[in-house]
Enzyme design. Sequence first.
Site, PDB file in Angstrom:
ATOM      1  N   GLU A   1      10.324  69.891 -20.820  1.00 46.63           N
ATOM      2  CA  GLU A   1      10.340  69.925 -22.286  1.00 46.63           C
ATOM      3  C   GLU A   1      11.153  71.144 -22.663  1.00 46.63           C
ATOM      4  O   GLU A   1      10.825  72.256 -22.244  1.00 46.63           O
ATOM      5  CB  GLU A   1       8.917  70.004 -22.833  1.00 46.63           C
ATOM      6  CG  GLU A   1       8.084  68.757 -22.552  1.00 46.63           C
ATOM      7  CD  GLU A   1       8.679  67.468 -23.105  1.00 46.63           C
ATOM      8  OE1 GLU A   1       9.397  67.524 -24.125  1.00 46.63           O
ATOM      9  OE2 GLU A   1       8.453  66.398 -22.508  1.00 46.63           O
TER      10      GLU A   1
ATOM     11  N   CYS B   1       9.088  75.708 -30.119  1.00 42.69           N
ATOM     12  CA  CYS B   1      10.150  74.733 -29.878  1.00 42.69           C
ATOM     13  C   CYS B   1      10.243  73.786 -31.062  1.00 42.69           C
ATOM     14  O   CYS B   1      11.278  73.211 -31.331  1.00 42.69           O
ATOM     15  CB  CYS B   1       9.852  73.974 -28.603  1.00 42.69           C
ATOM     16  SG  CYS B   1       8.149  73.447 -28.532  1.00 42.69           S
TER      17      CYS B   1
HETATM   18  P1  NAD Z   1      13.405  80.213 -20.733  1.00 42.74           P
HETATM   19  O1  NAD Z   1      14.188  79.003 -20.383  1.00 42.74           O
HETATM   20  O2  NAD Z   1      14.109  81.498 -20.849  1.00 42.74           O
HETATM   21  O3  NAD Z   1      12.255  80.435 -19.627  1.00 42.74           O
HETATM   22  C1  NAD Z   1      11.387  79.409 -19.249  1.00 42.74           C
HETATM   23  C2  NAD Z   1      10.956  79.639 -17.814  1.00 42.74           C
HETATM   24  O4  NAD Z   1      12.091  79.526 -16.958  1.00 42.74           O
HETATM   25  C3  NAD Z   1      10.386  81.033 -17.559  1.00 42.74           C
HETATM   26  O5  NAD Z   1       9.337  80.965 -16.631  1.00 42.74           O
HETATM   27  C4  NAD Z   1      11.567  81.777 -16.982  1.00 42.74           C
HETATM   28  O6  NAD Z   1      11.184  82.857 -16.169  1.00 42.74           O
HETATM   29  C5  NAD Z   1      12.247  80.692 -16.180  1.00 42.74           C
HETATM   30  N1  NAD Z   1      13.674  80.935 -15.990  1.00 42.74           N
HETATM   31  C6  NAD Z   1      14.505  81.713 -16.737  1.00 42.74           C
HETATM   32  N2  NAD Z   1      15.747  81.696 -16.234  1.00 42.74           N
HETATM   33  C7  NAD Z   1      15.711  80.900 -15.132  1.00 42.74           C
HETATM   34  C8  NAD Z   1      16.691  80.486 -14.187  1.00 42.74           C
HETATM   35  N3  NAD Z   1      17.944  80.884 -14.275  1.00 42.74           N
HETATM   36  N4  NAD Z   1      16.307  79.636 -13.215  1.00 42.74           N
HETATM   37  C9  NAD Z   1      15.035  79.203 -13.138  1.00 42.74           C
HETATM   38  N5  NAD Z   1      14.063  79.578 -14.001  1.00 42.74           N
HETATM   39  C10 NAD Z   1      14.396  80.407 -14.987  1.00 42.74           C
HETATM   40  O7  NAD Z   1      12.579  79.862 -22.050  1.00 42.74           O
HETATM   41  P2  NAD Z   1      11.580  80.789 -22.888  1.00 42.74           P
HETATM   42  O8  NAD Z   1      12.381  81.828 -23.590  1.00 42.74           O
HETATM   43  O9  NAD Z   1      10.433  81.230 -22.070  1.00 42.74           O
HETATM   44  O10 NAD Z   1      11.026  79.737 -23.934  1.00 42.74           O
HETATM   45  C11 NAD Z   1      11.774  79.364 -25.045  1.00 42.74           C
HETATM   46  C12 NAD Z   1      12.443  78.028 -24.857  1.00 42.74           C
HETATM   47  O11 NAD Z   1      11.458  77.061 -24.485  1.00 42.74           O
HETATM   48  C13 NAD Z   1      13.055  77.501 -26.143  1.00 42.74           C
HETATM   49  O12 NAD Z   1      14.288  76.900 -25.858  1.00 42.74           O
HETATM   50  C14 NAD Z   1      12.042  76.471 -26.623  1.00 42.74           C
HETATM   51  O13 NAD Z   1      12.572  75.483 -27.464  1.00 42.74           O
HETATM   52  C15 NAD Z   1      11.551  75.923 -25.327  1.00 42.74           C
HETATM   53  N6  NAD Z   1      10.230  75.307 -25.448  1.00 42.74           N
HETATM   54  C16 NAD Z   1      10.150  73.957 -25.495  1.00 42.74           C
HETATM   55  C17 NAD Z   1       8.922  73.325 -25.640  1.00 42.74           C
HETATM   56  C18 NAD Z   1       8.829  71.839 -25.702  1.00 42.74           C
HETATM   57  O14 NAD Z   1       7.726  71.309 -25.603  1.00 42.74           O
HETATM   58  N7  NAD Z   1       9.930  71.121 -25.857  1.00 42.74           N
HETATM   59  C19 NAD Z   1       7.772  74.105 -25.735  1.00 42.74           C
HETATM   60  C20 NAD Z   1       7.879  75.486 -25.664  1.00 42.74           C
HETATM   61  C21 NAD Z   1       9.121  76.080 -25.515  1.00 42.74           C
END
Ligand code: NAD
Length: 535
Positions: free
Chosen positions: A288, A322
């Site tokens: 998501e 999100c």
């Molecule tokens: P993010 O993508 O920065 O991080 C998410 C997870 O991925 C974290 O655990 C992070 O450590 C890990 N991560 C970061 N870089 C990575 C890489 N290069 N390789 C592998 N893993 C990596 O997101 P965030 O800032 O924690 O959350 C915000 C984002 O999440 C927004 O885009 C938001 O829209 C989305 N979100 C979506 C939903 C949904 O249900 N659609 C819900 C909540 C958040």
Amino acid sequence: MKPPAPYNEPVRGYAPGTPERESLSRRLDQMAAEVVEIPMVIGGEDRRTGSTFPAVMPHDHAHVLGTVHQGGEAEMADAVEAAERARPEWSSAPWEDRAAVFLRAADLLAGSWRDTVNAATMLGQSKTAQQAEIDAACELCDFLRFNVDYMLRIYEEQPLSPPGAWNRMDYRPLEGFVLAVTPFNFTSIAGNLPSSAALMGNTVVWKPSQTAALSAHHLMRMLRAAGLPDGVINLVQGDPASMVASALADHRLAGVHFTGSTTVFRGIWRQVGEQIDRYRNYPRLVGETGGKDFILAHASAEVPALATAILRGSFEYQGQKCSAASRVYVPRSLWPELRERLGDEVPGIAMGDVRDFSNFMGAVIDRRSFERQRAAIEEARGDGYEVLAGGGTDDSRGWFVRPTVIVAQDPDARLLRDELFGPVVTIHVYADGGFEDAVELVDRTSPYGLTGGVFATDREAIRLAENRLRYSAGNFYINDKPTGAVVGQQPFGGARASGTDDKAGSLWNLTRWVSPRAIKETFDPPREYRHPYQG
Ligand code: NAD
């Protein structure tokens, strides 16, 4: 056997003078006064490496709440081994035992752990009491309870058995480990992604966000207090890119349960694709991801309801949902009244330290987000935009960004297209009578398809938007803000660039964590190979 029926955890109000407010305030004071050591948890054992990073308060970034031990490839390899060691027993445990652990966790969270998990979410992720309550306490309780019900509905789905045979479906857990990678913005999602897969009998390696390390630590302690066996969920911390890459390189990877940004999920998908020959099974990929969620107003909309939806939908939790409304389309006829309301209300929105309960907003999560919002606001001071309200930023104590309303003349402007994930909403005013064109604009402007809402009292306009925007949002709202989905009521998730739309907290999600086996048992098998027609 029938488990207790699920229900939505009642939301506490935390009004002045209530015992719940007093109790939460006490816990906030205690937790703000300590610096906890946050180990990883691998195979049921705390793992400290001595290589640490601080967990800080976004609204007071010099204030350290915890020291987080981080690992690398070696710890990730140990976590995978621990998950694999726990798998035979957990995957064959009776469902009642698995369900009981998570139902107990829900009751602990609703009771004695509520203040701790809420306070960790407030202090570490800068949520107000109300935003922490609906997320960390209520939504996570709901996930834990409703998932048990959904699991049983899946198990009940059984094939036809004609006379002489018994056909059955064995809903096997996946053959391998599940990697859960969770975002900072919802403690409930951080808890749900590993626990939903574990409930279905899988063992999990969980890598939470670095900016939600404190609440992840307390969730893990709570799950252990609920009786989660060692190795079923293994918590690792560390550099996300390299740690996740090393888990994705393991041939026993059976699935990835991800929530976060679109770019990161696409990177994970790409790595899995490139290594597809290596895996024992095709890994399940559930993600998501981002959104650029809309509110579309028709000329028949009620402006006070529209303005309230924008104020709450765009600015609660600093727009870091999100589902947050970040683009709004309004007909010219309604614009003067809406403009006046937003112009009046936005400057008065209370923002500050979330321990002060009079605040409506806290700080954005980290410096990176702060800089992203600041750059967007700077851009909006240029040609083609107007900053109608807000626009102030201050990072001297915390990463504070004032709620900001921007007006964009060009319907294809970047700020109407890209996710900013902060308290910044961009409005486009369309010509009176141009509702159908506005519907088209909503559909084509952004690559996402997560949430959106239409405001109208005219039924034909509602029908038109509902039909034409069928793929623009996985959660579509009529006369309501596009945030605040409730487990069991509005299963959540979107398609296009917003994810695989597997609907968190639903049976559609849980089906991804099983690999069904069809079994046919014949009671009285034939003993003659020749068929009657040959006679
Ligand atoms: P993010 O993508 O920065 O991080 C998410 C997870 O991925 C974290 O655990 C992070 O450590 C890990 N991560 C970061 N870089 C990575 C890489 N290069 N390789 C592998 N893993 C990596 O997101 P965030 O800032 O924690 O959350 C915000 C984002 O999440 C927004 O885009 C938001 O829209 C989305 N979100 C979506 C939903 C949904 O249900 N659609 C819900 C909540 C958040």
